[in-house]
Structures are given as C-alpha cells and as structure tokens.
Scaffold this active site. Sequence first.
Site, PDB file in Angstrom:
ATOM      1  CB  SER A  10      -0.916   0.014   1.226  1.00  0.00           C
ATOM      2  OG  SER A  10      -0.173   0.266   2.400  1.00  0.00           O
ATOM      3  CE  LYS A  80      -3.141   1.652  13.420  1.00  0.00           C
ATOM      4  NZ  LYS A  80      -3.967   0.698  12.678  1.00  0.00           N
ATOM      5  CG  ASP A  81      -1.227  -3.239  11.208  1.00  0.00           C
ATOM      6  OD1 ASP A  81      -2.266  -2.913  11.818  1.00  0.00           O
ATOM      7  OD2 ASP A  81      -0.945  -2.835  10.070  1.00  0.00           O
ATOM      8  NE  ARG A 128      -8.100   1.928  19.131  1.00  0.00           N
ATOM      9  CZ  ARG A 128      -8.196   3.110  18.540  1.00  0.00           C
ATOM     10  NH1 ARG A 128      -8.587   4.165  19.211  1.00  0.00           N
ATOM     11  NH2 ARG A 128      -7.894   3.243  17.260  1.00  0.00           N
ATOM     12  NE  ARG A 129      -9.298   4.134  14.707  1.00  0.00           N
ATOM     13  CZ  ARG A 129      -8.456   3.781  13.758  1.00  0.00           C
ATOM     14  NH1 ARG A 129      -8.838   2.950  12.804  1.00  0.00           N
ATOM     15  NH2 ARG A 129      -7.220   4.256  13.749  1.00  0.00           N
ATOM     16  NE  ARG A 146     -10.000  -4.759   6.334  1.00  0.00           N
ATOM     17  CZ  ARG A 146      -9.615  -5.957   5.914  1.00  0.00           C
ATOM     18  NH1 ARG A 146     -10.423  -6.984   6.078  1.00  0.00           N
ATOM     19  NH2 ARG A 146      -8.448  -6.137   5.342  1.00  0.00           N
ATOM     20  CG  ASN A 148      -5.896   2.101   0.427  1.00  0.00           C
ATOM     21  OD1 ASN A 148      -6.782   2.955   0.326  1.00  0.00           O
ATOM     22  ND2 ASN A 148      -5.325   1.556  -0.634  1.00  0.00           N
ATOM     23  NE  ARG A 152      -9.807   1.619   6.507  1.00  0.00           N
ATOM     24  CZ  ARG A 152      -9.517   1.033   7.649  1.00  0.00           C
ATOM     25  NH1 ARG A 152      -9.928   1.566   8.781  1.00  0.00           N
ATOM     26  NH2 ARG A 152      -8.819  -0.083   7.692  1.00  0.00           N
ATOM     27  CB  CYS A 239      -7.381  -6.603  15.766  1.00  0.00           C
ATOM     28  SG  CYS A 239      -8.162  -7.980  14.933  1.00  0.00           S
TER      29      CYS A 239
END
Length: 573
Positions: A10, A80-81, A128-129, A146, A148, A152, A239
């Site tokens: 990406s 975070k991934d 979380r969000r 979903r 990139n 979005r 996640c």
Amino acid sequence: MTLRAGTRGSRLALRQTELVVARLRSAFPSDEFSVVPISTRGDLLSDDPLPEIGGKGLFTERIEGALRSGEIDIAVHSLKDLPVEEADDITVAAVLGREEARDVLVAREGLSLDALERGAVVGSSSTRRRAQLLALRPDLDVRSIRGNVETRIKKVEAGQYAATVLAAAGVMRLELEGRVAEWLDADRFLPAPGQGAIAVQCRSDDPRALRALRAIDDRDLRRATEAERAFLAAMGGGCSTPVAALAEALPGEGGRLRLRARVLAEDGSRVVDVEGIGVEPLALAGELARRALAEGAGELLARPLAGKRILVTRSEDRAGELCGALEARGARPLLLPLIRVEADGDAVDERIDRLGAFRWLVFTSQNGVEHFLLRPRALEATKAALARGLAIAAVGRATSGALELQGLRADLVPSEQTGAALARELVGRAGASRGGARPLEGVGILLPRAREGSEEIVAILRAAGAEVDDVAVYRTVPREVGESEVEALAREGSLDAVLFLSGSAVRSYAVQAGRLPLLARLAGAAAVACVGPSTGRAASEIGMAVHVVPDDYTASALVRSLEGYFARGGGRP
C-alpha cells in the site's frame, strides 16, 4: 552492507518504509538499502472485518515468512498491526516515527463528531473505535469499513458513510490532513496501543540487521509502546479487544512514563479508565491492568470463545487463517488434520495447451487455483488466453484472493460462496445478454477442481447448454492419525467443539474414530460445527449431532456462528 526491506504494497506502507530507509541511509551512508513490496492475506481479503478473518496478523504473517526464509532482511510494519506476542526467531529491533498518536475524524461537509446527525453511519472495523464512538454518541450507526486510508476516505466522499475514523499518523504520512474534519483529543478518544509508531523486525540471529536497526531505534518511544502493548496483552490483547492505551515520556530526568488506558464494553455502554506514572514499562502496565480488572474490566472483555478448546480438522496448509480467527477471540485451537491434498494433474497439461478454446475458467477452491496455475506453463497460458477473451470466475473471496496472489483477477465472484451459486450467476449473466432457455449454449467452460467435487455446479451449467470440461487437478485423501497425536490431544483436556470444513474431513473422521476409540470419545463429548449443509449432512450420516451450521459457507462465518452458539449458552452435549 546491503539490506532488503519488506513491506506491504500500500502507499502508506511504502511511505513508512521510505522513512525507515531514509533513517538507515543517514546512519549508514556507504551501505545499500532496497524495498521489497509483499502482498498479504489481509490486503486480499479487503472486505472482511479483521476479527472475523484472523486479525491483524494477516497483514504480518506473509512478511514475517519472507523474513524467515531470507527473501528480505528487515520487515517494516505499523506497530499496532503486530501481535503482542513476539516469536523467538524474529525481534522488533527498532521502534520509531511516532509524530502523532491520535485518531482523526473524516466526515462529509467537515462535520465534527458532535455535529454528526443522529443515526449517522460511521465506518470503522476497529472494536476499540466502535466502542469509543458509541460511548460518546450511542445514537450513531457504526458499520464495518475496510480498505486503505485513501479507499476509506473515498467511501465517505461517495456517500457510503457519513464519516470514518482513521489513525492521524497515516493521514499525515500520506499528506491528507486537508481531509480531516476533527482531530480527536486523546483525553476523549484514546488511540490503539502502538498507534502511530513504526516497528522494524529482523531475524534474531542476524547481527548486520540488528546493528543497523539499533542505530535508528527511538528508546523513549520503545519504552512507551512497550507499556501500551503490555497493558493490551494483560487484557487478552488482539484486534478484537476494545482496549486503548497511550504512554508518554514525562519531561525531566528519571525516564518516567505516564500511561493512560481504557477498556470498554463493545457497545460503549461501560468504560473503565485507569492512569498511572512509573519508570519500568512492564511494571506500570501490570499495575494498571490489575486496577482495571479490579474495576470490572474483565467483565467487559468476556468473550464466548475465550478459553474454549476447539479441534480444527482442516488440512494443515489451510488451517492457519481459521486458527488465527479462533485465537483472536481467545479460543485455543488444536490442529488435527484429517485430510491432505494431493496433486492429480495428469490430464491438466492438455487443457493448458488449448485454453483458448474456453470462454470461462472456473475455480471452486483455493486448492484448485494453486494446483492448476502452478502447473508448468499454466500461468503464462492463462494470461495469454485472458488477452484473447477468456474470463475467470471464483467461488468466493478466498479463492479470488488466491488468484490475486498469482497476478490475476476474477471477473465473477458470486454473492453466495458456493459452486451452485456461482453456476447460477454465470447462467444469469449469460441470460441477460443472450436470452433463451439455454443461454450458455456452446460456451466452453473449464472447471479445474477436486476429483471428488460436487456434481451440482456441472449439472446447472450443462442444463444451460454449456460445454463443461470437468478436470481433476487435485484430490483430498484421508490422513491417518497417529495414536500418539490423539493421546497428546487428550492431555490438553476435554474438547469444547470440533470444526469440520468438508465432507472429506467428516468421512476421514469416521474412519479414524473407528480405529481410535479415544478420538471418538473426545469428539463425541464436544459440540460439532460444520461449514455448510453438505458437510452437516455428511456428519449426520455418520451419526454425529450437528450443533452449528452458518448461513454463509465460509470459515469466518463458521467462527462467528460458533461464537453465537456459545454466547447463547451452548456447550458440550
């Protein structure tokens, strides 16, 4: 020294890798560095919510595999991934680059979170969000999204969503700050553990890479993110866990950290906030985790599959994604492959030589894609036939993803992931353009698949007039289970569920259980989950009581349905 840096393909991942390489070049100006883009399963399955397909590890496992094999020397990820548990043979040797940890809101008409109208659709696949959005605005309609960062944002601008929440760091690295409607303050909307930081891995026994990465490691940021991720780990991290955390180095001597952490109910109805200051990251995280649990965080994180021992009978080469999805929900998958896949391609080469005679190339499984396209000359011949008008159909997202790994794209993927649904959509598409009772009259269709595949797809296509060349490219055969394997399984304790993803696995189980009574006792005391009706019928025919069959015939749907079964109070028979 020459180092190859592997990353996702990406634009954001490449940009982050450029930042890492720039730091390395500055530290080692006489050395050479190159970038190797790598496609991952998470990129290919771009429409599925991450917790349902195995979590964020899908973005990292392929890259880590390339690192282990020596294809690359270092691997660049968004921290975070990365799963919170680190493998022994790979280490995160550098953490750097967090200029901004917060989330941002991208919304039509530049509206803030508070200004969004009641019932507005907000896109987020992060639990979380989602939980924090609903805690602040319980009236919102939060739906999965979903893709990139650019995808979005485009979905919001196209009107599919009123807004979406993104990591500020990614937006900044892509120079898209102009699209931000609101910067979400961390006091109100805490970020994911590790958000905004870049992690660089290398092999633990590679002194060249370790030396290079240690030179660019940000010690203060490493300590902060260690605290954040340790809190996540203490909460059963993944996640699918609604946990947020942010640690910051405090000014002055002593290396003190301030850690703020939050645990939420998935619907945002309850929130547990904890905060503390300390010097040692792991001790600080542990103390806050104990406080959070004492305040009821454990109840908020209760998950139906947590601690469940689930037997996965799929072939070993296809079990990784399913096991990952179970682990992401706190389950303990136990792998006992009951089938294995063997190439069966004696008749394939002649078809490869005359691919131009077919109008459609139809794949009903990932195995079909791989065992056909990996034959000598098959990929080259397929690409040449595509240029002359050949079209490709794939039974579902996983199969179309296997095509994309070979540089091909499916022209047709049915909405229902079955061979019969694929056949009906092919007939419908032909009927719309040609009409008649037999709209596929004279149309050549090559169907490379398992030797024991269902006849329904062939019957539907031939009834519509198609000339179907049904060719076996692989076969599934029973795998003989060793007595020691079953004894090791028994030492793990009783089973809560057994998963079957094919009739072949069910039939193999019947044979193995007949000669291994211990296997029969273990499985007989567990709930039985089957991926679809045909697999369920096979299980019923051998006398098993079937407890779970999902409406959507995929591995991720099977996991969701199993979760629902236990959430409703289901258990071992």
